[in-house]
Design a protein around this motif. Structure first.
Motif, PDB file in Angstrom:
ATOM      1  N   GLN A   1       0.833  -1.209   0.000  1.00 12.07           N
ATOM      2  CA  GLN A   1       0.000   0.000   0.000  1.00 12.07           C
ATOM      3  C   GLN A   1       0.869   1.262   0.000  1.00 12.07           C
ATOM      4  O   GLN A   1       0.617   2.203  -0.754  1.00 12.07           O
ATOM      5  N   ASN A   2       1.903   1.277   0.807  1.00 10.52           N
ATOM      6  CA  ASN A   2       2.804   2.419   0.895  1.00 10.52           C
ATOM      7  C   ASN A   2       3.544   2.619  -0.438  1.00 10.52           C
ATOM      8  O   ASN A   2       3.698   3.751  -0.911  1.00 10.52           O
ATOM      9  N   ILE A   3       3.983   1.524  -1.050  1.00 15.49           N
ATOM     10  CA  ILE A   3       4.687   1.606  -2.332  1.00 15.49           C
ATOM     11  C   ILE A   3       3.760   2.173  -3.407  1.00 15.49           C
ATOM     12  O   ILE A   3       4.136   3.099  -4.134  1.00 15.49           O
ATOM     13  N   ILE A   4       2.542   1.644  -3.498  1.00 17.48           N
ATOM     14  CA  ILE A   4       1.585   2.105  -4.511  1.00 17.48           C
ATOM     15  C   ILE A   4       1.211   3.572  -4.272  1.00 17.48           C
ATOM     16  O   ILE A   4       1.110   4.354  -5.224  1.00 17.48           O
ATOM     17  N   ARG A   5       1.047   3.954  -3.015  1.00 18.19           N
ATOM     18  CA  ARG A   5       0.724   5.356  -2.700  1.00 18.19           C
ATOM     19  C   ARG A   5       1.861   6.285  -3.142  1.00 18.19           C
ATOM     20  O   ARG A   5       1.628   7.329  -3.742  1.00 18.19           O
ATOM     21  N   PHE A   6       3.104   5.881  -2.856  1.00 20.10           N
ATOM     22  CA  PHE A   6       4.257   6.674  -3.285  1.00 20.10           C
ATOM     23  C   PHE A   6       4.292   6.802  -4.805  1.00 20.10           C
ATOM     24  O   PHE A   6       4.477   7.899  -5.348  1.00 20.10           O
ATOM     25  N   LEU A   7       4.117   5.696  -5.508  1.00 26.64           N
ATOM     26  CA  LEU A   7       4.171   5.707  -6.969  1.00 26.64           C
ATOM     27  C   LEU A   7       3.046   6.552  -7.564  1.00 26.64           C
ATOM     28  O   LEU A   7       3.249   7.237  -8.574  1.00 26.64           O
ATOM     29  N   THR A   8       1.877   6.533  -6.939  1.00 22.64           N
ATOM     30  CA  THR A   8       0.755   7.365  -7.395  1.00 22.64           C
ATOM     31  C   THR A   8       1.110   8.837  -7.265  1.00 22.64           C
ATOM     32  O   THR A   8       0.895   9.627  -8.191  1.00 22.64           O
ATOM     33  N   GLU A   9       1.670   9.208  -6.110  1.00 24.88           N
ATOM     34  CA  GLU A   9       2.091  10.599  -5.895  1.00 24.88           C
ATOM     35  C   GLU A   9       3.209  10.994  -6.861  1.00 24.88           C
ATOM     36  O   GLU A   9       3.203  12.100  -7.409  1.00 24.88           O
ATOM     37  N   LEU A  10       4.141  10.084  -7.083  1.00 21.95           N
ATOM     38  CA  LEU A  10       5.244  10.355  -8.009  1.00 21.95           C
ATOM     39  C   LEU A  10       4.711  10.578  -9.423  1.00 21.95           C
ATOM     40  O   LEU A  10       5.178  11.471 -10.140  1.00 21.95           O
ATOM     41  N   ASN A  11       3.736   9.790  -9.815  1.00 20.31           N
ATOM     42  CA  ASN A  11       3.145   9.931 -11.149  1.00 20.31           C
ATOM     43  C   ASN A  11       2.534  11.327 -11.340  1.00 20.31           C
ATOM     44  O   ASN A  11       2.596  11.897 -12.428  1.00 20.31           O
ATOM     45  N   GLN A  12       1.986  11.868 -10.271  1.00 23.20           N
ATOM     46  CA  GLN A  12       1.366  13.195 -10.338  1.00 23.20           C
ATOM     47  C   GLN A  12       2.377  14.331 -10.177  1.00 23.20           C
ATOM     48  O   GLN A  12       2.073  15.488 -10.467  1.00 23.20           O
ATOM     49  N   ASN A  13       3.568  14.007  -9.678  1.00 25.75           N
ATOM     50  CA  ASN A  13       4.599  15.027  -9.402  1.00 25.75           C
ATOM     51  C   ASN A  13       5.970  14.552  -9.884  1.00 25.75           C
ATOM     52  O   ASN A  13       6.932  14.565  -9.133  1.00 25.75           O
TER      53      ASN A  13
END
Length: 196
Positions: free
Chosen positions: A6-18
């Motif tokens: 969950q933490n990895i996917i959340r980080f990657l989602t934020e990275l995709n947006q920024n």
């Protein structure tokens, strides 16, 4: 999803947006944390694979995990970071190995596991085609097994040739297999699997 995934996917989602160096620098500690979590998942995966593929037992996770930094020198897309984590587990070099192996891809847009060889060098591709041609009964027995078909629908067909490659008979019953440029199968991972 489990806490680590969950933490990895959340980080990657934020990275995709920024996807820029400023955001990444501000979140470097978070990146280091998820990188460590992914390396631990990779180590556990290596141990699990080694239970049925003995050659994998001496593979090191650090040799298998792909970097998050993109090579943008010749790319139209200049975003500096990949928005997924990947690990290629194979003998003789991990992610740099020319041998068949196992791949895990964690991505908010869709995660999957894969096995086989992706984009082999021309000499290896020729050898793979020859091996399939000469061992077609055994190859078909494996790919037509119920357990195999339950998990894998077919081979990755990107870049598939339109004609049978030179040196093979055009009337070969399984000629479609010889046209492949990759000998890889993949299985999509849903949230239930990621949770486990």
């Amino acid at each position: 999803m489990n806490m680590h995934t969950q933490n990895i996917i959340r980080f990657l989602t934020e990275l995709n947006q920024n996807n820029n160096r400023e955001w990444f620098a501000e979140n470097k500690a978070w990146y280091e944390n998820v990188k460590s979590e992914f390396e631990n998942i990779s180590k556990a995966l290596i141990l699990e694979i080694a239970t049925f593929d003995e050659e994998i037992k001496n593979v090191e996770a650090k040799d298998c995990v792909f970097r998050i930094y993109r090579d943008t020198r010749f790319a139209a897309d200049k975003t500096p970071y990949k928005t997924h984590f990947g690990v290629y587990i194979a003998t003789a070099g991990g992610r740099k190995s020319e041998r068949a192996g196992y791949y895990l891809h964690l991505d908010p847009a869709g995660s999957f596991v894969a096995a086989g060889v992706w984009c082999p060098q021309p000499n290896i591709l020729k050898e793979l085609r020859q091996s399939i041609y000469h061992n077609i009964e055994e190859f078909n027995e494996i790919r037509n097994a119920e357990d195999f078909k339950k998990h894998f629908v077919g081979f990755y067909e990107d870049g598939k040739l339109k004609k049978v490659p030179t040196g093979f008979p055009k009337d070969f019953p399984d000629a479609e297999l010889l046209k492949l440029k990759h000998y890889m199968v993949e299985y999509k991972l849903n949230d239930d699997i990621l949770n486990s």
